[in-house]
Design an enzyme around this catalytic site. Structure first.
Site, PDB file in Angstrom:
ATOM      1  N   LYS A   1       8.639  -4.821 -15.699  1.00 21.74           N
ATOM      2  CA  LYS A   1       8.261  -3.991 -14.553  1.00 21.74           C
ATOM      3  C   LYS A   1       8.876  -2.602 -14.714  1.00 21.74           C
ATOM      4  O   LYS A   1      10.080  -2.452 -14.871  1.00 21.74           O
ATOM      5  CB  LYS A   1       8.754  -4.589 -13.226  1.00 21.74           C
TER       6      LYS A   1
ATOM      7  N   GLY B   1      19.553  -0.500 -13.986  1.00 19.58           N
ATOM      8  CA  GLY B   1      19.384   0.179 -12.702  1.00 19.58           C
ATOM      9  C   GLY B   1      20.717   0.240 -11.973  1.00 19.58           C
ATOM     10  O   GLY B   1      21.786   0.186 -12.596  1.00 19.58           O
TER      11      GLY B   1
ATOM     12  N   ALA C   1      23.999  -1.992  -7.145  1.00 19.46           N
ATOM     13  CA  ALA C   1      23.596  -2.738  -5.948  1.00 19.46           C
ATOM     14  C   ALA C   1      22.408  -3.648  -6.263  1.00 19.46           C
ATOM     15  O   ALA C   1      22.406  -4.832  -5.901  1.00 19.46           O
ATOM     16  CB  ALA C   1      23.237  -1.763  -4.830  1.00 19.46           C
TER      17      ALA C   1
ATOM     18  N   GLY D   1      21.550  -4.677  -9.210  1.00 22.73           N
ATOM     19  CA  GLY D   1      22.033  -5.659 -10.191  1.00 22.73           C
ATOM     20  C   GLY D   1      22.578  -6.917  -9.518  1.00 22.73           C
ATOM     21  O   GLY D   1      22.387  -8.033 -10.007  1.00 22.73           O
TER      22      GLY D   1
ATOM     23  N   GLU E   1      22.535  -3.622 -17.120  1.00 23.13           N
ATOM     24  CA  GLU E   1      23.115  -2.320 -17.501  1.00 23.13           C
ATOM     25  C   GLU E   1      23.059  -1.478 -16.236  1.00 23.13           C
ATOM     26  O   GLU E   1      21.985  -1.077 -15.799  1.00 23.13           O
ATOM     27  CB  GLU E   1      22.318  -1.731 -18.663  1.00 23.13           C
TER      28      GLU E   1
ATOM     29  N   CYS F   1      23.169   6.998 -16.562  1.00 21.54           N
ATOM     30  CA  CYS F   1      24.154   6.033 -16.045  1.00 21.54           C
ATOM     31  C   CYS F   1      25.525   6.262 -16.648  1.00 21.54           C
ATOM     32  O   CYS F   1      26.543   6.009 -16.013  1.00 21.54           O
ATOM     33  CB  CYS F   1      23.674   4.609 -16.277  1.00 21.54           C
TER      34      CYS F   1
ATOM     35  N   GLU G   1      28.932   6.771  -7.634  1.00 24.03           N
ATOM     36  CA  GLU G   1      27.983   7.362  -8.581  1.00 24.03           C
ATOM     37  C   GLU G   1      27.016   8.276  -7.833  1.00 24.03           C
ATOM     38  O   GLU G   1      26.360   7.843  -6.888  1.00 24.03           O
ATOM     39  CB  GLU G   1      27.215   6.246  -9.284  1.00 24.03           C
TER      40      GLU G   1
END
Ligand code: ADP
Length: 526
Positions: A220, A272, A275, A277, A295, A329, A426
């Site tokens: 996706k 992504g 949260a 994850g 990741e 990231c 972040e």
């Protein structure tokens, strides 16, 4: 926006009741069926036909619901295309296709799988400028940077093409009346969920190792950047990768959730936010304990010692945060500068930040394009306001550019304190926060004072210090006198809450294979 607010918004966005509310603002139902291809002319004049369907069984198809959503170019705020939106039903159809394909793909000679991946890399090479231009238009990143992404995409696919027939088990000399060996076998259908900051690069990190090892995939894309993966799907079909091996679903978080909780998907690989994850891991645990690699986010330290080559260090510190508009990231977002050079360094960083050309991604002089969406823009601007409220010194930037599109001036905050939220959370934008340190042990403690652990940079001319500090930093990657130095053969991934598992390099193969141990009783014959 705070992490908890972001999380709350995500829960809301993904709940079925809320989806209909959001639906009215972000998508619509086509009165007549959307064609499966739409002609697009990119700002640099390149014309192409954009597939709009879901890619299942080597065909572009409408979604079961017929729902579509619009894709915006964040640098112009114009609608670029409309594509079909996949749902749980479409995920199920794609999984069935991938299960069927797995039966033969997993048994296909590895050299043949490698050859097909190699042909796919050739296609990417031949179409590099088109792909980079699509990526730039869809994501907002500077075209010059998107060209770099596509070059790495090609290398990643080639790397996994080459490794496909070099994956072996072992023979274990147990010497106990058994012949014992291990085999490394593929997992089955792998679910893959990718983000919007490096759409095609993330596609390659996921597809490359999965296909090389004989798995099939349902991937996706992110809702704001679905275009490039659909374009390369045409190449998947053209080079002869069998139907059902690669399935691409455009869609929102709920579609990702359908993958994460699917009872017959054997593994989910996610890139992504931290949260999201957590949701993925929970869904994987509660459904079928599928294998999970994540990741996730970061707040990576970038350390400048006073014996560093300052010209390089200033340049790299700026690149480390402003590259890809800060939407990386592993961005070097926490800057630690030794007190003896702190004032001079901040002054030079300010000048460097102000010299960065921000603007039209298709201008070859542009280094920093737009942020990828209005949501990202708003989130970054909120953090900038928060930084001011928290008492950080705004050295430069701190504002949206007065032009269409989601552009933010490269921003430097100095004299920050460890407990400020702009230091801990972040931001995922072109915002760096700087503070000073005096000793090695102090900066190691500061650097490690984070819930994350993805990347880290350090600058020194002293090899002893470099090796010592690299060993003491808690992060999956450490770059010395450089930053974000990615390579297809080098594993990348996170310590702490930055994730689990590694992508790229041989280690990614481990994430897509499982070991089978076979013991055969030997009946000695005299
Ligand atoms: P961001 O909040 O920065 O957009 P996300 O982690 O939400 O980052 O997005 C990364 C990818 O995860 C996207 O493809 C997105 O659609 C997907 N996603 C978002 N929410 C979920 C969820 N609950 N389950 C699975 N995938 C999700």
């Amino acid at each position: 926006m705070s992490r908890s607010l972001t999380q709350a918004a995500r829960v809301l966005r993904n709940s079925s009741a809320a989806r209909s509310v959001f639906a009215s603002s972000i998508r619509f139902y086509s009165a007549s069926a959307l064609p499966l291809k739409t002609p697009i002319t990119l700002p640099n004049g390149i014309k192409y036909d954009q597939p709009t369907g879901l890619f299942i069984n080597n065909e572009f198809v409408a979604s079961q619901s017929g729902k579509t959503f619009t894709v915006e170019s964040p640098s112009t705020q114009h609608t670029v295309a409309e594509v079909y939106e996949g749902s749980e039903q479409d995920v199920e159809i794609a999984v069935k296709a991938a299960e069927e394909a797995f039966k033969s793909w997993s048994q296909t000679p590895a050299s043949e799988r490698g050859l097909l991946l190699s042909k796919l890399a050739d296609k990417i090479h031949e179409n590099a400028e088109l792909l980079a231009s699509i990526e730039s238009f869809d994501n907002g990143k500077a075209l010059t940077l998107a060209r770099g992404d596509v070059a790495l995409v090609e290398k990643v696919i080639r790397y996994y093409a080459g490794i496909a027939d070099k994956i072996y088990g072992t023979q274990i000399p147990t010497n106990d009346g058994f012949f014992t060996y291990t085999a490394r076998e593929p997992l089955g259908v792998c679910g893959q969920i990718i983000p919007w900051n490096f759409p095609l690069l993330m596609w390659s990190w996921k597809i490359g190792p999965a296909l090389a090892t004989g798995n099939t995939v349902v991937l996706k894309t992110a809702e704001s950047t679905p275009l490039s993966a659909l374009v390369v799907s045409q190449f998947v079909q053209e080079v002869g990768i069998p139907a059902g091996v690669v399935n691409i679903i455009s869609g929102f978080g709920a579609t990702g959730a359908a993958i994460a909780k699917h009872p017959r998907i054997k593994k989910v690989a996610f890139t992504g936010s931290t949260a999201t994850g957590r949701y993925i891991m929970k869904a994987a645990a509660e459904s079928n304990l599928k294998k999970v690699t994540l990741e996730l986010g970061g707040k990576s330290p970038h350390i400048i010692f006073d014996d560093a080559d300052l010209d390089t260090a200033v340049e790299v510190a700026a690149l480390g945060i402003f590259y890809n508009s800060g939407e990386v990231c592993s961005a070097g977002s926490r800057l630690y500068v030794q007190d003896t050079i702190y004032d001079e360094f901040i002054a030079r960083l300010k000048a460097r930040a102000e010299a960065i050309s921000v603007g039209d991604p298709f201008d070859n002089e542009t280094f920093q394009g737009s942020q990828t969406s209005k949501a990202q823009l708003d989130k970054i601007l909120k953090y900038i306001e928060l930084g001011k409220e928290e008492g950080a010194r705004l050295v430069t930037g701190g504002e949206r550019l007065d032009r269409p599109g989601y552009f933010i001036a490269p921003t430097v905050f100095a004299d920050v304190k460890e407990d400020m939220r702009i230091v801990r959370e972040e931001i995922f934008g072109p915002v760096i926060v700087a503070t000073k340190f005096s000793s090695v042990s102090e900066v190691v403690d500061l650097a490690n004072n984070s819930e994350y652990g993805l990347g880290a940079g350090l600058h020194t001319e002293d090899i002893n210090k470099a090796i010592d500090v690299a060993g003491r930093i808690h992060s999956g990657s450490v770059w010395v006198n450089t930053y974000n130095a990615f390579h297809e053969a080098v594993p990348f991934g996170g310590f702490n809450q930055s994730g689990m598992g590694r992508e790229m390099g041989e280690q990614s193969i481990d994430n897509y294979t499982q070991t089978k141990a076979v013991r055969i009783k030997i009946n000695p014959k005299n």
